[in-house]
Design an enzyme around this catalytic site. Sequence first.
Site, mmCIF file in Angstrom:
data_model
loop_
_atom_site.group_PDB
_atom_site.id
_atom_site.type_symbol
_atom_site.label_atom_id
_atom_site.label_comp_id
_atom_site.label_asym_id
_atom_site.label_seq_id
_atom_site.Cartn_x
_atom_site.Cartn_y
_atom_site.Cartn_z
ATOM 1 N N HIS A 34 -11.825 -6.653 7.575
ATOM 2 C CA HIS A 34 -12.620 -6.177 6.438
ATOM 3 C C HIS A 34 -13.857 -5.427 6.920
ATOM 4 C CE1 HIS A 34 -10.155 -9.347 4.658
ATOM 5 N NE2 HIS A 34 -10.299 -8.712 3.495
ATOM 6 N N GLU B 54 0.819 -1.221 0.000
ATOM 7 C CA GLU B 54 0.000 0.000 0.000
ATOM 8 C C GLU B 54 0.851 1.269 0.000
ATOM 9 O OE1 GLU B 54 -0.600 -2.679 1.799
ATOM 10 O OE2 GLU B 54 -2.559 -3.330 1.062
#
Lengths: 416, 333
Positions: free
Chosen positions: B135, B66
């Site tokens: 998540h 990321e």
Amino acid sequence: MATTITMPQLGETVTEGTVERWLKKPGDAIDKYEAFVEVSTDKVNSEVPSPVTGTIREFLIAEGTTVATGTPIAIIDEVAVAGKSTNAEPAAASAPAPASTNGHSAATPAPVHAGAPEQALRGASPAVRRLAREHHIDVGAIRGTGANGRVTAEDVLAASRTAPARPASGTSTYGEPVPGTLIPLAGARRIIAERMVESKHAAPHAWSMVEADVTNAWKWRSREKDDFERETGYKLTLLPFFIRAVVESLGAFPLMNARFAAPPASSGQAGIYVEKDVNIGIAIGLATNLVVPVVKHADKLSIKGIAIASGELIDKARRNKLSADDLQGGTFTVNNNGANGSYASAPIINAGQAGIVTMEAIVKKPIVTEDDAIAIRHMMNVCLSLDHRVVDGYVASRFLTDLKRRLEAMGPAGVL
Amino acid sequence: MAVSASSKVMNNVETVRETLHEAMKNDDRTVILGEDVGDRGNVFLITKDFVKEFGPERVIDTPIAEASIVGIAVGMAMEGLRPIAEIQFADFIYPAFNQIVGEAAKTRYRSNGEYTCPLVIRTPYGGGVRGALSHSVSIEALFYHVPGLKIVAPAFPADVKGLLNAAIDDPDPVLFLEHKKTYRLIKGEVPGGHYTIPLGKADVKKAGTQLTVVSYGLYVHWALEAANQLETEGISVEVVDLRSIRPMDRGTILDSVRKTRKLLIVHEDNKFGGVGAEISAMVAEEALFDLDAPIRRHCAPDVPAMGYALPLEEEYMSSPAEMAEAMREMVRF
């Protein structure tokens, strides 16, 4: 438990206090709010009440001693009052509450409903307080429909719709008059009423008016106003220009700067006293009253000096900060009635003076000039009320004409 | 926003896809990069077939890194491209924190205006989808403290399109949060053609008089469901959809609170130091004397994460029923 009592601050700027006299002895019982010490400062002498109920254990300083505010002065063994929490923090002895200057009573908290668990939230909300104040509603007198009987904002509005609140005696506001109610005569309003009657009765008023062309003075003022405001923080209006012209005319006609000393005068002698100083009162209308602070020795000030002095006074008046000294010693009065749109007015003389002049609204008008042309000019009426005991029309009219001439000679440029 | 004849009903995934597709077509400086955005077409199939149409130079599959995704995108943005970086799930944005907060948000300031960073970082966030620890998170509070960063969290498809277009047009970095649970659940009319909705403008989704509810994301839908339920009970609630978390639309919030005199903030993120704290402080500063009740925040508990087990997830998440009860209590107060 023991509560330490500290020297209270008896006034905003007071930093120390002297224990003049203890009003109790160690071992004496004392009730909350009962005076236990007399404190003097350079401003006031005051008996100071105890913030708690209990027994005096000890005085920490001797009579005649001066200490800084916040210094511990006594220890009181507090008697626990049922249901009341005690406070271990040092408590400043509660100074006498200053008389409320607020025109109306603040909303009182909603009634306490004992036993409800959400007690912490039972008080009037900020919105309720504000609405109650605006609508003159006593929150304590309304039945609440909120949780635990809380008075809601909607309850206050409903109350104001169904029964226009009657202002409690002495708590009305002149600023927000309620139709069908009597506003008690109090304070400044009473004094204004008395002084107006006194002046109008004692001094036979005569009236005159001139129209002055202030185009150039207005231009001058417009040219200077931004710099002036940046430099001083005050707005530059035409008022100081006008006062300067008035002061010069008063110099030329000293009888206008005089007062009628009616028998028996303090000197025991009746007559017309011609004032030594030229102190110009400025009539300032506020929402609830009228004040006339005084620019002292206005004849010694430039336009700029007058502008700053008057700016300061107007600012103080609006913040309700005028001192007694600011209001004393006026010898002649100026009223900028035109600021409120007036075109001509017949003012009442400030008692003890020979006259009062008004500046009326500045209006653009087509004017026939000396060479028979038509020009658009800024025109302003100047009205004079005079005490006919002091001067006659002969002096007064020449004074007015002189004032007109000086106003018209001002600007369009110059040194303030 | 004029609703054109070509408007159609879409869900949020379709809206994001179509908006991105338009952006790719209309401006060849637009580049999409992220994990699985190419061949896989994004895990929610948002960029399905984009790589076939626009090629691998403009639709770039990145490694699972990321910091690199955002770092590269910052460089692209500073040098004139219009990158749209994707963080596959907001839960994994933390490695890019420095690139977002330390670089992107400060580019304009650091370079004295010589460089800007017209970067959009899209990321799905939020819970209620049995996503468990990794998540389900809401990340807005971690970033909304940072000046120089805009944060958008639309709830409705029409807002998604207008705000995503505005984010792409914006000369500075925008964090674009897409609530996962709304992706296919929420459908709505989306006007055709190109349009933008200004960043920093909230929207009153339902007018009411007795209580203001401020929310964003999925909870706007639940708050509306609760408010509509209360309408049948004779209670009138106004629902303000923030849409943009930063800049915050103070005017719309204050206007509403001044009208209703009561404020309830609902968000899925934790309560402590959350977006609701800022709204609450702002209203207390600006409109205290209009308030007829303490401000209330109905938010997630301060626990480290949303559990996987359904009871834990339900405990963490609010519901229309819980929101309705909070609203009733506020109105009764």
